[in-house]
Write an enzyme that holds these catalytic residues in place. Sequence first.
Site, PDB file in Angstrom:
ATOM      1  N   ASP A  51       0.827  -1.203   0.000  1.00 54.42           N
ATOM      2  CA  ASP A  51       0.000   0.000   0.000  1.00 54.42           C
ATOM      3  C   ASP A  51       0.864   1.256   0.000  1.00 54.42           C
ATOM      4  O   ASP A  51       0.604   2.216   0.723  1.00 54.42           O
ATOM      5  CB  ASP A  51      -0.953  -0.002   1.206  1.00 54.42           C
ATOM      6  N   ARG A 192      -0.433  13.666  10.634  1.00 54.26           N
ATOM      7  CA  ARG A 192      -1.697  13.211  10.050  1.00 54.26           C
ATOM      8  C   ARG A 192      -2.033  11.862  10.666  1.00 54.26           C
ATOM      9  O   ARG A 192      -1.261  10.901  10.556  1.00 54.26           O
ATOM     10  CB  ARG A 192      -1.547  13.090   8.534  1.00 54.26           C
ATOM     11  N   LEU A 193      -3.174  11.809  11.337  1.00 56.60           N
ATOM     12  CA  LEU A 193      -3.591  10.586  12.020  1.00 56.60           C
ATOM     13  C   LEU A 193      -4.304   9.695  11.014  1.00 56.60           C
ATOM     14  O   LEU A 193      -5.513   9.803  10.790  1.00 56.60           O
ATOM     15  CB  LEU A 193      -4.496  10.927  13.209  1.00 56.60           C
ATOM     16  N   ASP A 194      -3.535   8.806  10.388  1.00 56.57           N
ATOM     17  CA  ASP A 194      -4.056   7.993   9.293  1.00 56.57           C
ATOM     18  C   ASP A 194      -4.960   6.885   9.822  1.00 56.57           C
ATOM     19  O   ASP A 194      -4.593   6.141  10.731  1.00 56.57           O
ATOM     20  CB  ASP A 194      -2.885   7.377   8.511  1.00 56.57           C
ATOM     21  N   GLU A 234      -7.547  12.128   9.759  1.00 61.15           N
ATOM     22  CA  GLU A 234      -7.882  11.670   8.396  1.00 61.15           C
ATOM     23  C   GLU A 234      -9.009  10.651   8.515  1.00 61.15           C
ATOM     24  O   GLU A 234      -8.794   9.493   8.841  1.00 61.15           O
ATOM     25  CB  GLU A 234      -6.644  11.039   7.736  1.00 61.15           C
ATOM     26  N   HIS A 291      -3.439  10.941  -2.474  1.00 60.41           N
ATOM     27  CA  HIS A 291      -2.881   9.649  -2.859  1.00 60.41           C
ATOM     28  C   HIS A 291      -3.946   8.563  -2.881  1.00 60.41           C
ATOM     29  O   HIS A 291      -3.724   7.490  -3.439  1.00 60.41           O
ATOM     30  CB  HIS A 291      -1.772   9.250  -1.890  1.00 60.41           C
ATOM     31  N   ASP A 292      -5.096   8.812  -2.262  1.00 61.48           N
ATOM     32  CA  ASP A 292      -6.228   7.895  -2.328  1.00 61.48           C
ATOM     33  C   ASP A 292      -7.140   8.320  -3.470  1.00 61.48           C
ATOM     34  O   ASP A 292      -6.811   9.211  -4.232  1.00 61.48           O
ATOM     35  CB  ASP A 292      -6.996   7.911  -1.004  1.00 61.48           C
ATOM     36  N   LEU A 342     -14.151   0.878  -1.317  1.00 58.84           N
ATOM     37  CA  LEU A 342     -15.232   0.924  -2.297  1.00 58.84           C
ATOM     38  C   LEU A 342     -15.980   2.251  -2.260  1.00 58.84           C
ATOM     39  O   LEU A 342     -16.908   2.449  -3.022  1.00 58.84           O
ATOM     40  CB  LEU A 342     -16.206  -0.229  -2.038  1.00 58.84           C
ATOM     41  N   ARG A 398      -5.482   2.617  -7.060  1.00 63.53           N
ATOM     42  CA  ARG A 398      -5.000   3.942  -6.689  1.00 63.53           C
ATOM     43  C   ARG A 398      -3.793   4.382  -7.514  1.00 63.53           C
ATOM     44  O   ARG A 398      -3.498   5.573  -7.586  1.00 63.53           O
ATOM     45  CB  ARG A 398      -4.635   3.959  -5.203  1.00 63.53           C
TER      46      ARG A 398
END
Length: 490
Positions: A51, A192-194, A234, A291-292, A342, A398
Amino acid sequence: MMKNKVQLITYADRITGQGINALSNLLNGPLENVFGGVHLLPFYNPIDGSDAGFDPIDHSAVDERIGTWQDIQALGEHYDLMADLIVNHVSAQSFQFKDVLKNGKKSDYWDLFLTKEDVFPGGMSEQEQKAIYRPRPGSCFTPITCEDGETYEFWTTFTDNQIDINVKSTPGIEYLDNVLTKFSQNNVNIIRLDAAGYAIKEAGTNCFMLDQTFDYLDKLSAQANDLGMETIAEIHSHYQTQVEVAKRVNMVYDFALPPLILHSLFTNNSDALVQWLKISPRNCLTVLDTHDGIGIIDAGPMGEKPGLLNAAQIDNLVETIHANSNNQSRQATGAAASNVDLYQVNCTYYNALGASDFDYLVARAIQFFAPGVPQVYYSGLFACENDMTLLAESNVGRDINRPYLDADIICESLAKPVVKGLLKLITIRNTHNAFNGEFSVTGNTNSCCLKWRKDDNAIEFKINFETREALIIEHTSSEQVLTSLNDLLA
């Protein structure tokens, strides 16, 4: 405190074909004085996992192929520097999880990872499983057999190579503490809290954005603040959730804005956009592309909650993106490729708008005039089109919007009228003092006006979606200056 200037979102390797030093040279050379900050996408070991770095084997190490912590320090000396704290998971290839595979429950790292048993010690009912909010199809558990002969069901929210962390356990807390400390020591000033919305799981809930999650975000944000860093949450969710999250962290993403701008340009109707801008968080980052994929659920209904757009409008939005991109986005979205999510459409924002230079500048102008600090993704900066070659090679949806660029491509792109126009817009956003003042928005069905005022200075963006007349109007005590968006393309 983050500068109120446009920021760049980029991978170190994909924008230059090289690494962190090459990115610094680009920012201090051809892109000098363009950006106030950089969101440096995962630079951890490895940058090329399943990823693109969001499955770190070692979250506290810089991938040596692109640089060192010293290079990160140097970049952070000149720019606001944002890095991702991957809160929810770690790679199945990490030394910690490999130790678990070898030793099972006897591993020193067993409690670092979350299993079904941790959340459902008495077993999970079918109803409880159906209640869990999913970002991808299939089960959120992956059965894995360790060398002790036992098979355990590990929680894998995203992919089976991303093992969820037990953030409540002592090893889980220590793991994230270590990464936060490493950031604070190397000039990273924004975190950034992914995937933070998935971090807390409780039996009998949907395991997403719970009350306990808000409490956890409070503590994590305070911890980062104590180390001298700001936090950004995020989270892709219902727009009302974003409004609530904004009260708990330093900043939040305005993920509703990108689909609403597309909807306005596709339908010539700005009602939903204006409605949102009247209530949207002011402490936010704005994006069009990342990036997404292009988030969709952020503007739509969720369960019993009505959205800013209804289900039919969301369907029309998605289908129009597919049509504008000549169905390239359809090849990269949903079950068509190896996608994690999705609820996102994979496509460049430029192609989502049918590669229209004018509409693209309109979209950027709305973004820059909306409340918040704007971020521009590297592929959007250069108005890149869908990378169908990379998509075919990787079969990762992506990747259609994660191109590998080099100096020649960047040089060619900087000569394109749409890129020149975008750079002019960035200059206006970075230099006009009114953007440090008060925001207001007005509009009717077919047009809207986004205005900023500070003392005697004001600047506004007016767009009529039907006629496509778009003007930037600057006001001072003594004069008024009009700039047509068409002029920026000249």
